[in-house]
Design a protein around this motif. Structure first.
Motif, PDB file in Angstrom:
ATOM      1  N   ASN A  60      50.202  42.020  36.664  1.00 51.46           N
ATOM      2  CA  ASN A  60      49.692  42.895  37.724  1.00 51.46           C
ATOM      3  C   ASN A  60      48.237  43.263  37.495  1.00 51.46           C
ATOM      4  OD1 ASN A  60      51.709  44.170  39.903  1.00 51.46           O
ATOM      5  ND2 ASN A  60      52.863  43.614  38.094  1.00 51.46           N
ATOM      6  N   VAL A  61      47.878  43.532  36.241  1.00 54.23           N
ATOM      7  CA  VAL A  61      46.486  43.861  35.930  1.00 54.23           C
ATOM      8  C   VAL A  61      45.592  42.650  36.213  1.00 54.23           C
ATOM      9  CG1 VAL A  61      44.872  44.477  34.083  1.00 54.23           C
ATOM     10  CG2 VAL A  61      47.087  45.626  34.244  1.00 54.23           C
ATOM     11  N   GLY A  62      46.043  41.455  35.816  1.00 52.23           N
ATOM     12  CA  GLY A  62      45.264  40.244  36.062  1.00 52.23           C
ATOM     13  C   GLY A  62      45.050  39.988  37.539  1.00 52.23           C
ATOM     14  N   PHE A  63      46.137  40.089  38.318  1.00 54.02           N
ATOM     15  CA  PHE A  63      46.020  39.894  39.765  1.00 54.02           C
ATOM     16  C   PHE A  63      45.070  40.915  40.386  1.00 54.02           C
ATOM     17  CE2 PHE A  63      49.954  37.209  40.446  1.00 54.02           C
ATOM     18  CZ  PHE A  63      49.294  36.243  41.195  1.00 54.02           C
ATOM     19  N   ALA A  64      45.168  42.161  39.909  1.00 55.80           N
ATOM     20  CA  ALA A  64      44.314  43.211  40.465  1.00 55.80           C
ATOM     21  C   ALA A  64      42.842  42.927  40.197  1.00 55.80           C
ATOM     22  CB  ALA A  64      44.707  44.565  39.872  1.00 55.80           C
ATOM     23  N   LEU A  65      42.530  42.520  38.969  1.00 52.80           N
ATOM     24  CA  LEU A  65      41.128  42.213  38.631  1.00 52.80           C
ATOM     25  C   LEU A  65      40.626  41.023  39.437  1.00 52.80           C
ATOM     26  CD1 LEU A  65      41.112  42.730  34.750  1.00 52.80           C
ATOM     27  CD2 LEU A  65      40.130  44.213  36.508  1.00 52.80           C
ATOM     28  N   GLY A  66      41.447  39.970  39.524  1.00 58.21           N
ATOM     29  CA  GLY A  66      41.058  38.817  40.324  1.00 58.21           C
ATOM     30  C   GLY A  66      40.891  39.173  41.785  1.00 58.21           C
ATOM     31  N   GLY A  67      41.798  40.033  42.290  1.00 54.84           N
ATOM     32  CA  GLY A  67      41.707  40.445  43.677  1.00 54.84           C
ATOM     33  C   GLY A  67      40.462  41.260  43.974  1.00 54.84           C
ATOM     34  N   LEU A  68      40.061  42.123  43.032  1.00 55.36           N
ATOM     35  CA  LEU A  68      38.835  42.905  43.223  1.00 55.36           C
ATOM     36  C   LEU A  68      37.614  41.996  43.293  1.00 55.36           C
ATOM     37  CD1 LEU A  68      39.475  45.941  40.833  1.00 55.36           C
ATOM     38  CD2 LEU A  68      39.341  45.981  43.334  1.00 55.36           C
ATOM     39  N   ALA A  69      37.576  40.994  42.390  1.00 53.97           N
ATOM     40  CA  ALA A  69      36.454  40.050  42.416  1.00 53.97           C
ATOM     41  C   ALA A  69      36.455  39.244  43.708  1.00 53.97           C
ATOM     42  CB  ALA A  69      36.530  39.121  41.206  1.00 53.97           C
ATOM     43  N   ALA A  70      37.646  38.869  44.172  1.00 55.09           N
ATOM     44  CA  ALA A  70      37.739  38.120  45.428  1.00 55.09           C
ATOM     45  C   ALA A  70      37.281  38.968  46.604  1.00 55.09           C
ATOM     46  CB  ALA A  70      39.179  37.649  45.642  1.00 55.09           C
ATOM     47  N   ALA A  71      37.654  40.263  46.581  1.00 50.35           N
ATOM     48  CA  ALA A  71      37.236  41.152  47.660  1.00 50.35           C
ATOM     49  C   ALA A  71      35.713  41.250  47.734  1.00 50.35           C
ATOM     50  CB  ALA A  71      37.847  42.538  47.456  1.00 50.35           C
ATOM     51  N   ALA A  72      35.067  41.310  46.566  1.00 54.70           N
ATOM     52  CA  ALA A  72      33.603  41.366  46.545  1.00 54.70           C
ATOM     53  C   ALA A  72      33.003  40.093  47.130  1.00 54.70           C
ATOM     54  CB  ALA A  72      33.119  41.580  45.116  1.00 54.70           C
ATOM     55  N   ALA A  73      33.584  38.941  46.762  1.00 56.15           N
ATOM     56  CA  ALA A  73      33.080  37.668  47.277  1.00 56.15           C
ATOM     57  C   ALA A  73      33.298  37.562  48.780  1.00 56.15           C
ATOM     58  CB  ALA A  73      33.764  36.508  46.554  1.00 56.15           C
ATOM     59  N   LEU A  74      34.458  38.034  49.260  1.00 52.71           N
ATOM     60  CA  LEU A  74      34.745  37.978  50.692  1.00 52.71           C
ATOM     61  C   LEU A  74      33.808  38.891  51.476  1.00 52.71           C
ATOM     62  CD1 LEU A  74      38.657  37.950  50.663  1.00 52.71           C
ATOM     63  CD2 LEU A  74      37.124  36.036  51.124  1.00 52.71           C
ATOM     64  N   ALA A  75      33.407  39.997  50.845  1.00 55.92           N
ATOM     65  CA  ALA A  75      32.456  40.882  51.514  1.00 55.92           C
ATOM     66  C   ALA A  75      31.111  40.198  51.717  1.00 55.92           C
ATOM     67  CB  ALA A  75      32.276  42.159  50.690  1.00 55.92           C
ATOM     68  N   ILE A  76      30.739  39.340  50.764  1.00 63.93           N
ATOM     69  CA  ILE A  76      29.499  38.562  50.909  1.00 63.93           C
ATOM     70  C   ILE A  76      29.673  37.506  51.993  1.00 63.93           C
ATOM     71  CG2 ILE A  76      27.915  36.983  49.731  1.00 63.93           C
ATOM     72  CD1 ILE A  76      28.637  38.467  47.126  1.00 63.93           C
ATOM     73  N   GLY A  77      30.812  36.762  51.896  1.00 66.55           N
ATOM     74  CA  GLY A  77      31.199  35.848  52.964  1.00 66.55           C
ATOM     75  C   GLY A  77      30.465  34.523  53.019  1.00 66.55           C
ATOM     76  N   SER A  78      29.592  34.240  52.067  1.00 67.61           N
ATOM     77  CA  SER A  78      28.839  32.984  52.096  1.00 67.61           C
ATOM     78  C   SER A  78      29.660  31.844  51.497  1.00 67.61           C
ATOM     79  CB  SER A  78      27.534  33.136  51.318  1.00 67.61           C
ATOM     80  OG  SER A  78      27.798  33.342  49.945  1.00 67.61           O
ATOM     81  N   ASP A  79      29.248  30.600  51.812  1.00 71.04           N
ATOM     82  CA  ASP A  79      29.909  29.440  51.216  1.00 71.04           C
ATOM     83  C   ASP A  79      29.810  29.484  49.708  1.00 71.04           C
ATOM     84  OD1 ASP A  79      30.322  28.724  53.808  1.00 71.04           O
ATOM     85  OD2 ASP A  79      29.205  26.831  53.717  1.00 71.04           O
ATOM     86  N   ALA A  80      28.658  29.904  49.186  1.00 69.53           N
ATOM     87  CA  ALA A  80      28.467  29.970  47.733  1.00 69.53           C
ATOM     88  C   ALA A  80      29.454  30.940  47.097  1.00 69.53           C
ATOM     89  CB  ALA A  80      27.034  30.377  47.413  1.00 69.53           C
TER      90      ALA A  80
ATOM     91  N   LEU B  16      48.156  36.745  26.786  1.00 70.69           N
ATOM     92  CA  LEU B  16      46.756  36.488  27.128  1.00 70.69           C
ATOM     93  C   LEU B  16      46.643  35.289  28.063  1.00 70.69           C
ATOM     94  CD1 LEU B  16      43.785  37.155  26.774  1.00 70.69           C
ATOM     95  CD2 LEU B  16      43.771  35.766  24.669  1.00 70.69           C
ATOM     96  N   VAL B  17      47.459  34.270  27.824  1.00 72.81           N
ATOM     97  CA  VAL B  17      47.481  33.107  28.717  1.00 72.81           C
ATOM     98  C   VAL B  17      47.830  33.552  30.137  1.00 72.81           C
ATOM     99  CG1 VAL B  17      48.730  30.979  29.276  1.00 72.81           C
ATOM    100  CG2 VAL B  17      48.035  31.430  26.914  1.00 72.81           C
ATOM    101  N   ASN B  18      48.855  34.375  30.261  1.00 76.32           N
ATOM    102  CA  ASN B  18      49.270  34.845  31.587  1.00 76.32           C
ATOM    103  C   ASN B  18      48.205  35.711  32.242  1.00 76.32           C
ATOM    104  OD1 ASN B  18      51.771  33.641  32.052  1.00 76.32           O
ATOM    105  ND2 ASN B  18      52.848  35.144  30.823  1.00 76.32           N
ATOM    106  N   PHE B  19      47.536  36.532  31.449  1.00 79.81           N
ATOM    107  CA  PHE B  19      46.479  37.380  32.003  1.00 79.81           C
ATOM    108  C   PHE B  19      45.352  36.536  32.586  1.00 79.81           C
ATOM    109  CE2 PHE B  19      42.368  39.504  31.341  1.00 79.81           C
ATOM    110  CZ  PHE B  19      42.537  40.594  32.184  1.00 79.81           C
ATOM    111  N   VAL B  20      44.910  35.541  31.833  1.00 84.28           N
ATOM    112  CA  VAL B  20      43.832  34.666  32.301  1.00 84.28           C
ATOM    113  C   VAL B  20      44.288  33.875  33.528  1.00 84.28           C
ATOM    114  CG1 VAL B  20      42.404  32.672  31.698  1.00 84.28           C
ATOM    115  CG2 VAL B  20      42.767  34.496  30.027  1.00 84.28           C
ATOM    116  N   ASP B  21      45.514  33.345  33.461  1.00 87.31           N
ATOM    117  CA  ASP B  21      46.077  32.576  34.570  1.00 87.31           C
ATOM    118  C   ASP B  21      46.112  33.408  35.854  1.00 87.31           C
ATOM    119  OD1 ASP B  21      47.893  31.474  36.438  1.00 87.31           O
ATOM    120  OD2 ASP B  21      49.099  30.535  34.895  1.00 87.31           O
ATOM    121  N   LYS B  22      46.665  34.610  35.774  1.00 90.35           N
ATOM    122  CA  LYS B  22      46.836  35.420  36.984  1.00 90.35           C
ATOM    123  C   LYS B  22      45.514  36.005  37.486  1.00 90.35           C
ATOM    124  CE  LYS B  22      51.086  34.445  36.892  1.00 90.35           C
ATOM    125  NZ  LYS B  22      51.543  33.316  37.750  1.00 90.35           N
ATOM    126  N   THR B  23      44.563  36.212  36.592  1.00 86.76           N
ATOM    127  CA  THR B  23      43.246  36.636  37.051  1.00 86.76           C
ATOM    128  C   THR B  23      42.634  35.537  37.910  1.00 86.76           C
ATOM    129  OG1 THR B  23      42.917  38.006  35.087  1.00 86.76           O
ATOM    130  CG2 THR B  23      40.964  37.428  36.345  1.00 86.76           C
TER     131      THR B  23
END
Length: 444
Positions: free
Chosen positions: A156-176, A29-36
Motif C-alpha cells: 500500500n505504501v509503494g502504490f501510494a508513493l507511485g500514485g503520488l508521482a504519477a499524479a504529479a506527472a499527469l498534472a504536467i500532462g506532457s509526452d515527456a 523490499l522487492v515488493n515495495f520497489v515493484d508496487k512503486t
C-alpha cells in the motif's frame, strides 16, 4: 512521544522482526520497489494510450480488456512452473519480462505491437504476484499470515508513493512526463529483479517430495487443483468475496456521483481513508487468520462487514443533506475496508491451508484466478446490476455476499475436518496443510 512517532516505531519494529529473517525482509523490499513502479503506471496507462499514442477510447478499452484476458493465465502458469523450478529464478525472469514489455510500450505507437506488449505486461504482473506470495509462504512458514500483513502494508505504501508521482506527472500532462512514468516503471522491475538475486531459495515441499523418500520405482503423484472440486468451489466463492475491491474503486465513486447528494470529491477522500486504515490496522487484524480454524471463523466478520457496508450504501441515497450522505458513505468505506483487511488474512491462510504441500504453487496459482475474475467481472456486476437497481441492488448484494461467506465457511470447515479426524485417530497431519491424498480424493 507523539502518537505518529509511536506508530512509526512500531511499524519499523514489525518490519525488523518480520518472519523469514533477512530473506523475508529482502522480499518485502522487492515488493515495495515493484508496487512503486506499478503505481507509476497503473493510473496513467489509459491516459497514455489516448493522449500520447492517440488511440480512441474504444481501442483503449479493447487493448486493456485483451491484455487483461491474457494476464489471467499468469497465476496458474507461474504457480505450476514454480513447483518444479526455483521460485527466485522464475521471479527474476518474470520481472525481466515486465521490464522489457514496459520498454517496448515506450518505443512503439502501433496498436498491433502494443497489444502483445500489454498482454505480456499483464501476464507478468499476475505471475509476479503469485510467485512473491509463494516465496512468502515458504520463507515465513507458520508465521505466513503475519508476514503477509506486513507485506500488504508495504504494498500500500509503494502504490501510494507511485500514485503520488504519477499524479504529479499527469498534472504536467506532457509526452515527456508520460515517458518518464514508463521509464520509472521499467526501472522498478529491473531493480526488483536485481534484488531477487540476493534472496535465497526457500525449501519447496513439492521438490523435497520428488527427491526424497520414494523409491525410483514409485512415481511421484502430483495433485492437480483442476481435478480438486472442493478447492475449485472455494476459489469460486473467493472471486465473489473479493468484490470489496471493485466496490471501493468503481462502485463507491459511481454511486457518489450518480445517486447521492455528497460532494463528488468525496470519492478520492474515501480512497485515501481506505489506504490509511489498511496501513494502520492490517497488521493487528492479521491475527484473525493465524490458523485455518481462526480464518474460517473470521468469515462471519467478513459477512457482517459486507452487510453493514452495503446497507450504508443503500441508505446514503436517501438524505438530501450532503453531510448525512457523507457520513453514511464514510461508514460504508470503513466497512468495506474492514472486509479488505480481514479477508486478506483469511484468504491468505486458507488458500495455502487447503492446498497439499506437494503442490502449493499450482494451487496458489489457481487461487489467483479468483482475483483475475473479480477484476474482470466485478465492475460489470456493479455497473450493470447493483447500481442500476438502486438501494435495493446494494441490499441484495449484501445479502448475497452473506450467503457466499456462509457457504465458504461450511465448505472450508468440511474440508478441514478430514485431517482433524485423522489426527484424533492417531495419524499425524502436517499443521496448516491438507494432505495430498485429500485433494486427490476430491477429484473424479
Amino acid at each position: 512521544m507523539r502518537p505518529k512517532a509511536v506508530k512509526a516505531i512500531k511499524m519499523a519494529e514489525a518490519i525488523r522482526d518480520v518472519p523469514g529473517g533477512r530473506d523475508g525482509r529482502r522480499m518485502l523490499l522487492v515488493n515495495f520497489v515493484d508496487k512503486t513502479g506499478s503505481g507509476l503506471w497503473v493510473g496513467a496507462a489509459a491516459l497514455y494510450y489516448t493522449s500520447v499514442v492517440g488511440m480512441d477510447v474504444r481501442r483503449v478499452g479493447l487493448l486493456l480488456a485483451l491484455a487483461g484476458a491474457v494476464g489471467v493465465a499468469g497465476s496458474p502458469v507461474a504457480g505450476r512452473i514454480a513447483d518444479r523450478v526455483s521460485v527466485t529464478r522464475l521471479l527474476i525472469a518474470v520481472q525481466s519480462l515486465r521490464a522489457a514489455a514496459a520498454v517496448g510500450i515506450l518505443l512503439t505507437g502501433s496498436f498491433w505491437l502494443l497489444l502483445p506488449l500489454a498482454a505480456l505486461a499483464s501476464f507478468g504482473e499476475r505471475s509476479a504476484s503469485v510467485l512473491t506470495k509463494l516465496y512468502a509462504a515458504r520463507v515465513a512458514g507458520p508465521d505466513r499470515v503475519r508476514y503477509q500483513a506486513v507485506n500488504r502494508t508495504i504494498i500500500n505504501v509503494g502504490f501510494a508513493l507511485g500514485g503520488l508521482a504519477a499524479a504529479a506527472a499527469l498534472a504536467i500532462g506532457s509526452d515527456a512526463a508520460f515517458h518518464t512514468l514508463l521509464v520509472g516503471d521499467a526501472l522498478s522491475y529491473v531493480i526488483a529483479a536485481l534484488l531477487v538475486t540476493r534472496c535465497a531459495q526457500p525449501p519447496s515441499p513439492s521438490r523435497v517430495v520428488a527427491a526424497g523418500t520414494r523409491s525410483p520405482e514409485q512415481p511421484v503423484r502430483r495433485s492437480s487443483p483442476w481435478r480438486d472440486r472442493g478447492y475449485l468451489a472455494y476459489v469460486g466463492t473467493e472471486a465473489l468475496l473479493l468484490l470489496d475491491d471493485a466496490i471501493l474503486n468503481v462502485g463507491l465513486p459511481l454511486w457518489i456521483v450518480t445517486r447521492t447528494s455528497a460532494p463528488h470529491s468525496l470519492a478520492a477522500v474515501l480512497l485515501v481513508l481506505n489506504n490509511i486504515l489498511v496501513v494502520l490496522f492490517v497488521l493487528p487484524l492479521s491475527r484473525l487468520g493465524r490458523t485455518p480454524q481462526a480464518a474460517a471463523s473470521s468469515l462471519r466478520l467478513v459477512a457482517a462487514a459486507f452487510l453493514a457496508g452495503c446497507a450504508a450504501m443503500a441508505a446514503s441515497a436517501a438524505p438530501d443533506s450532503p453531510w448525512a450522505a457523507t457520513a453514511l458513505l464514510a461508514g460504508a468505506a470503513v466497512a468495506f475496508t474492514v472486509v479488505e483487511m480481514v479477508h486478506a488474512a483469511v484468504s491468505w491462510e486458507l488458500s495455502l491451508a487447503l492446498a497439499p504441500a506437494c503442490a502449493q504453487g499450482a494451487y496458489l496459482g489457481v487461487h489467483g484466478l479468483a482475483q483475475s475474475a473479480e477484476r474482470s467481472a466485478g465492475p460489470l456486476i456493479l455497473t450493470s446490476a447493483v447500481i442500476v437497481a438502486g438501494p435495493a441492488g446494494w441490499l441484495a448484494l449484501g445479502a448475497g455476499l452473506v450467503l457466499v461467506a456462509a457457504g465458504q465457511r461450511a465448505l472450508v470447515c468440511r474440508r478441514l475436518d478430514g485431517p482433524a479426524r485423522r489426527a484424533q485417530s492417531g495419524d499425524p497431519v502436517p499443521s496448516g496443510h491438507i494432505e495430498a491424498a485429500d485433494a486427490l480424493e476430491s477429484g473424479p
